[in-house]
Motif scaffolding. Structure first.
Motif, PDB file in Angstrom:
ATOM      1  N   SER A   1      -9.349   1.493  -6.962  1.00  0.00           N
ATOM      2  CA  SER A   1      -9.333   2.621  -7.429  1.00  0.00           C
ATOM      3  C   SER A   1     -10.521   3.467  -7.375  1.00  0.00           C
ATOM      4  CB  SER A   1      -8.844   2.756  -9.014  1.00  0.00           C
ATOM      5  OG  SER A   1      -8.747   4.189  -9.600  1.00  0.00           O
ATOM      6  N   LYS A   2     -10.445   4.811  -6.754  1.00  0.00           N
ATOM      7  CA  LYS A   2     -11.431   5.883  -6.713  1.00  0.00           C
ATOM      8  C   LYS A   2     -12.921   5.108  -6.626  1.00  0.00           C
ATOM      9  CE  LYS A   2      -8.623   8.517  -9.821  1.00  0.00           C
ATOM     10  NZ  LYS A   2      -8.397   8.183 -11.101  1.00  0.00           N
TER      11      LYS A   2
ATOM     12  N   CYS B   1      -4.209  -0.245  -5.902  1.00  0.00           N
ATOM     13  CA  CYS B   1      -4.512   0.663  -6.964  1.00  0.00           C
ATOM     14  C   CYS B   1      -4.422  -0.022  -8.326  1.00  0.00           C
ATOM     15  CB  CYS B   1      -3.684   1.782  -7.078  1.00  0.00           C
ATOM     16  SG  CYS B   1      -2.005   1.794  -7.738  1.00  0.00           S
TER      17      CYS B   1
ATOM     18  N   THR C   1       0.916  -1.397   0.206  1.00  0.00           N
ATOM     19  CA  THR C   1       0.098   0.231  -0.017  1.00  0.00           C
ATOM     20  C   THR C   1       0.756   1.225   0.173  1.00  0.00           C
ATOM     21  OG1 THR C   1      -0.315   0.412   2.375  1.00  0.00           O
ATOM     22  CG2 THR C   1      -2.010  -1.375   1.418  1.00  0.00           C
TER      23      THR C   1
ATOM     24  N   ARG D   1      -1.399   5.882  -2.868  1.00  0.00           N
ATOM     25  CA  ARG D   1      -2.734   5.834  -3.871  1.00  0.00           C
ATOM     26  C   ARG D   1      -3.802   4.880  -3.507  1.00  0.00           C
ATOM     27  NH1 ARG D   1       1.894   4.794  -7.334  1.00  0.00           N
ATOM     28  NH2 ARG D   1       2.220   6.844  -8.871  1.00  0.00           N
ATOM     29  N   THR D   2      -3.626   4.280  -2.456  1.00  0.00           N
ATOM     30  CA  THR D   2      -4.499   3.272  -1.838  1.00  0.00           C
ATOM     31  C   THR D   2      -5.793   3.939  -1.424  1.00  0.00           C
ATOM     32  OG1 THR D   2      -2.336   1.886  -0.920  1.00  0.00           O
ATOM     33  CG2 THR D   2      -4.753   1.074  -0.472  1.00  0.00           C
ATOM     34  N   THR D   3      -6.917   3.624  -1.800  1.00  0.00           N
ATOM     35  CA  THR D   3      -8.267   4.110  -1.406  1.00  0.00           C
ATOM     36  C   THR D   3      -9.092   3.173  -0.540  1.00  0.00           C
ATOM     37  OG1 THR D   3      -9.196   3.410  -3.616  1.00  0.00           O
ATOM     38  CG2 THR D   3      -8.097   5.695  -3.669  1.00  0.00           C
TER      39      THR D   3
END
Ligand code: SF4
Length: 353
Positions: A321-322, A303, A267, A270-272
């Protein structure tokens, strides 16, 4: 490629140990052996996790006698762990134990060791001679002053020759010191001196965290040297963890195909999603669904930017992602879902493989 040392093959129940047989995975229950229902329930959990041979503590007669009932309900070989009292070993053999583990250093009288050997010989039950640095004979201590690798090896060989003098050769050997480097050195020396199969394992391994690290280092070092025919990882607590670590060690070294492998990213910014929770849930579901023996690599990545690429070797994987989680096969994104449903989607895809 690891080249295994050539050893004799012996049988513990239906499981071969040594020779060209796979390195077998053992564990030891931590229940009161006389509590048959508790012991059986732990053995069933161990079996599901991949345990192939189970050892039971036999500190008293009722534990030795309980082996009869335990064996009616399992198809896994049972080892009776005996200390001090040779009569417990005789009772365990009588009750159907498939192997006896003794520390000859604490069953002092030669005639009692011979009684055990003869009783085992009658029923083709092998014996593990487990030599411990804390119980070397006075003669060896005097000669070496300390429990060095040389002293431990000499002690193991002395007991091997003693059992051979009884006409007994169905032997597995283990050597143990509280110092990891001394233990490794003892096994290396012993493996040059005898071709009996070797059991590798220590008892003072520690918690899940430090025990995993220690076991991986020292068991891994021996396995890379080609030493070891059966192994037990020791961890304080639930013995099922021992099996998971043992499988991971053997799988990582490519010695045995021990079923699924999970790779997950460390992680980063960028990890969401909560990746740690997700990866643990994936592992739990694999066991719940009995898919732990599938020889597949599953990637759980933080991600979609780098995840699939970083996990190209994986058979299947997910990457977040997002607000979405993507499903990928062999590095290519093949679908997506919301985070709440991804676990079910992944599991149903794994079932198809
Ligand atoms: S896969 Fe993505 S989230 Fe995970 S470490 Fe790599 S870049 Fe970061």
């Amino acid at each position: 490629m690891i080249k295994r040392r050539k050893t004799k093959k012996i049988y513990c129940g239906g499981i071969p140990i040594g020779g060209d047989s796979p390195i077998s995975i053992q564990s030891m229950t931590n229940t009161k052996t006389w509590d048959v229902s508790e012991t059986l329930s732990q053995i069933h959990r161990l079996k599901k996790a991949g345990c192939e041979i189970v050892r039971l503590a036999i500190p008293d007669m009722r534990s030795a006698e309980a082996i009869v009932e335990i064996k009616k309900h399992i198809d896994m070989p049972v080892i009776a762990d005996i200390h001090f009292d040779h009569k417990l070993a005789l009772a365990a053999v009588e009750s159907g134990a498939d192997k006896i583990r003794i520390n000859p250093g604490n069953i002092v009288r030669k005639e009692n060791l011979e009684r055990i050997a003869l009783s085992c010989m009658e029923r083709s039950v092998p014996i593990r001679i487990g030599v411990n640095s804390g119980s070397l004979s006075g003669k060896i201590r005097k000669k070496h002053e300390h429990a060095t690798a040389e002293a431990i090896t000499e002690s193991a060989l002395e007991y091997i020759y003693l059992f051979e003098s009884f006409g007994f050769g169905d032997i597995v050997v283990s050597v143990k010191s509280s110092d990891v480097l001394t233990t490794v050195e003892s096994y290396r020396r012993l493996s040059k001196e005898t071709d009996y199969p070797l059991h590798i394992g220590v008892t003072e391994a520690g918690t899940f965290f430090n025990g995993s690290v220690k076991s991986s280092i020292w068991i891994g070092s021996l396995l890379i040297d080609g030493i070891g025919d059966t192994l037990r990882v020791s961890i304080t607590g639930d013995p099922v963890n021992e099996i998971r670590i043992a499988r991971e060690i053997l799988g990582t070294l490519g010695i045995r195909n021990c079923g699924y492998k999970i790779i997950s990213c460390p992680t980063c910014g960028r990890t969401t999603i909560d990746l740690e929770k997700l990866v643990n849930s994936v592992e739990e579901r694999i066991f719940e669904e009995n898919m732990q023996d599938k020889p597949i690599t599953i990637a759980v990545m933080g991600c979609e930017v780098n995840g699939p690429g970083e996990a190209k070797e994986a058979d299947i994987g997910i990457a977040a992602s997002k607000g979405k989680v993507f499903l990928f096969r062999k590095g290519e994104i093949v679908g997506n879902s919301n985070p709440e449903s991804i676990l079910d989607l992944l599991i149903s895809e794994i079932k198809k493989i």
